[in-house]
Design a protein around this motif. Structure first.
Motif, short mmCIF file in Angstrom:
data_model
loop_
_atom_site.label_atom_id
_atom_site.label_comp_id
_atom_site.label_asym_id
_atom_site.label_seq_id
_atom_site.Cartn_x
_atom_site.Cartn_y
_atom_site.Cartn_z
N TYR A 130 0.82 -1.20 0.00
CA TYR A 130 0.00 0.00 0.00
C TYR A 130 0.86 1.26 0.00
O TYR A 130 2.04 1.22 0.35
CB TYR A 130 -0.92 0.00 1.23
CG TYR A 130 -1.83 -1.21 1.31
CD1 TYR A 130 -3.09 -1.19 0.73
CD2 TYR A 130 -1.41 -2.37 1.95
CE1 TYR A 130 -3.92 -2.30 0.79
CE2 TYR A 130 -2.24 -3.49 2.01
CZ TYR A 130 -3.48 -3.46 1.43
OH TYR A 130 -4.28 -4.55 1.48
N GLY A 132 0.32 3.84 1.94
CA GLY A 132 0.41 4.41 3.28
C GLY A 132 -0.44 5.65 3.47
O GLY A 132 -0.50 6.20 4.57
N GLU A 133 -1.12 6.09 2.41
CA GLU A 133 -1.97 7.28 2.52
C GLU A 133 -3.13 7.03 3.47
O GLU A 133 -3.80 6.00 3.40
CB GLU A 133 -2.50 7.66 1.14
CG GLU A 133 -3.32 8.94 1.12
CD GLU A 133 -3.73 9.33 -0.29
OE1 GLU A 133 -4.71 10.07 -0.43
OE2 GLU A 133 -3.07 8.87 -1.24
N LYS A 134 -3.38 7.97 4.38
CA LYS A 134 -4.40 7.82 5.41
C LYS A 134 -5.79 7.71 4.78
O LYS A 134 -6.09 8.39 3.81
CB LYS A 134 -4.35 8.99 6.38
CG LYS A 134 -5.31 8.88 7.57
CD LYS A 134 -5.09 10.03 8.51
CE LYS A 134 -6.11 10.01 9.63
NZ LYS A 134 -6.00 8.79 10.46
N ILE A 135 -6.64 6.87 5.36
CA ILE A 135 -8.01 6.68 4.90
C ILE A 135 -8.93 7.52 5.77
O ILE A 135 -8.85 7.47 7.00
CB ILE A 135 -8.43 5.20 4.97
CG1 ILE A 135 -7.40 4.32 4.24
CG2 ILE A 135 -9.82 5.01 4.39
CD1 ILE A 135 -7.19 4.68 2.80
N CYS A 136 -9.83 8.30 5.15
CA CYS A 136 -10.67 9.20 5.93
C CYS A 136 -11.72 8.42 6.71
O CYS A 136 -12.09 7.30 6.36
CB CYS A 136 -11.33 10.25 5.03
SG CYS A 136 -12.66 9.63 4.00
N THR A 137 -12.19 9.04 7.79
CA THR A 137 -13.15 8.40 8.69
C THR A 137 -14.42 7.98 7.96
O THR A 137 -14.98 6.92 8.23
CB THR A 137 -13.51 9.34 9.85
OG1 THR A 137 -12.31 9.65 10.57
CG2 THR A 137 -14.50 8.70 10.80
N GLU A 165 -5.20 2.27 13.43
CA GLU A 165 -4.56 3.19 12.50
C GLU A 165 -3.12 3.53 12.91
O GLU A 165 -2.48 4.34 12.25
CB GLU A 165 -5.37 4.49 12.40
CG GLU A 165 -6.79 4.27 11.88
CD GLU A 165 -7.61 5.54 11.84
OE1 GLU A 165 -7.77 6.11 10.74
OE2 GLU A 165 -8.08 5.96 12.92
N ASP A 166 -2.64 2.92 13.97
CA ASP A 166 -1.28 3.21 14.42
C ASP A 166 -0.34 2.08 14.02
O ASP A 166 -0.70 0.89 14.06
CB ASP A 166 -1.24 3.39 15.95
CG ASP A 166 -1.68 2.14 16.67
OD1 ASP A 166 -0.85 1.54 17.37
OD2 ASP A 166 -2.86 1.75 16.53
N PRO A 187 -2.15 1.61 5.83
CA PRO A 187 -2.32 2.72 6.79
C PRO A 187 -3.28 2.39 7.91
O PRO A 187 -3.33 3.07 8.92
CB PRO A 187 -2.88 3.84 5.91
CG PRO A 187 -3.61 3.11 4.82
CD PRO A 187 -2.80 1.88 4.55
N MET A 188 -4.05 1.31 7.75
CA MET A 188 -5.03 0.94 8.77
C MET A 188 -5.46 -0.51 8.55
O MET A 188 -5.21 -1.10 7.50
CB MET A 188 -6.25 1.84 8.72
CG MET A 188 -7.04 1.71 7.42
SD MET A 188 -8.75 2.22 7.59
CE MET A 188 -9.33 0.99 8.75
N GLY A 262 -6.16 -0.01 2.30
CA GLY A 262 -5.37 1.14 1.90
C GLY A 262 -5.38 1.33 0.39
O GLY A 262 -5.97 0.53 -0.35
#
Length: 285
Positions: A130, A132-137, A165-166, A187-188, A262
């Protein structure tokens, strides 16, 4: 195609597309505790009235169980024309400006190219690398929501979801579970558990129920343009206990699977046609 708008520029700050496209709009609101009840009442009225409009496929209001100041509107329309008519309706022009005044922030996303069920089923692949880009809530909530619509015996819905998410927890699980290299770049991930208190005394069907739940989540994530990896935990009890210990889960939870989610780092391979008529048997009298 997805565009977002900031407060002040209008909730519906999105690009217009072809009238033939089905449209889904997700609006995320940040709402202070002092006005939450008023906003909830306004949005409930808005949903009821909007569902009665021609061309409205769905209109839902969600409240975030993790973030008390966050609410979400999920609406689906047949095309741009009916959406334009909706925006001119009396309830829209009365309610939405008031909601905008009360909210500290409003953002919208517009989706017009969601994958069909057939596309998601045949196009989904396991992704192990992936960006690594954060996925929005909002996306996380839609994926979990899809899981919650899986069938279950007597509507018991024995699933519970733990969103991670950590990197610490993700890497720890990658050390515990075989075949979980996806957790090192994702990322999660979402741990799907059985709540044995909800599964019923017999409790024999929950593995099938949670399997359907996870499959729903994979297909929804694909429709969102994301990759996934289904990492099994149950029924290998050694790994069940190790995951419970690592995440400090209470006794009623049985870890079933971890779903890494991700944006895919590289294109996945296509596969040849899998339909095999020789495996289909018709039973007749």
């Amino acid at each position: 195609m997805i565009l977002s708008g900031e407060k002040g520029s209008g909730v519906w700050n999105v690009e217009f597309l072809s009238e033939q496209d089905m449209i889904r709009i997700n609006v995320t609101l940040s709402v202070g505790a002092g006005v939450r009840a008023e906003v909830a009442a306004l949005l409930s009225e808005m949903a009821d009235l909007s569902r009665g409009e021609r061309g409205c496929i769905g209109y839902e209001i969600l409240e975030n169980c993790r973030l008390e100041d966050t609410m979400m509107i999920i609406e689906t329309w047949e095309n741009e024309a009916v959406l334009a008519t909706h925006k001119e309706s009396g309830h829209f022009t009365r309610i939405i400006p008031r909601v905008r005044e009360l909210a500290t922030e409003m953002k919208s996303q517009k989706f017009t190219t969601m994958a069909s069920a057939d596309e998601a089923i045949t196009g989904r692949r396991t992704v192990r690398e992936y960006t690594g880009e954060k996925i929005c809530t909002g996306v996380i909530e839609r994926v979990v929501r899809a899981g919650m619509y899986a069938p279950s015996v007597k509507d018991r819905r024995p699933w519970e979801f733990f969103v991670m998410e950590d990197a610490k927890h993700l890497h720890e699980l990658a050390e515990i579970l075989p075949g979980s290299e996806a957790l090192r770049t994702a990322p999660m991930a979402i741990l799907v558990c059985c709540n044995t208190r909800l599964a019923g005394l017999e409790g024999g069907n929950w593995p099938q129920e949670l399997g359907a739940c996870v499959q729903n989540m994979l297909l929804q994530a694909y429709a969102e343009g994301l990759g996934t990896a289904w990492i099994g935990v149950y029924p290998k009890m050694h790994f069940v206990h190790e995951v419970k210990k690592a995440l400090h889960l209470s006794s009623e939870f049985v870890p079933f699977a971890v779903v890494a989610i991700g944006k895919t780092a590289r294109e996945t391979d296509t596969v040849t046609e899998r339909y095999d008529p020789l495996k289909v048997h018709f039973i007749s009298r």
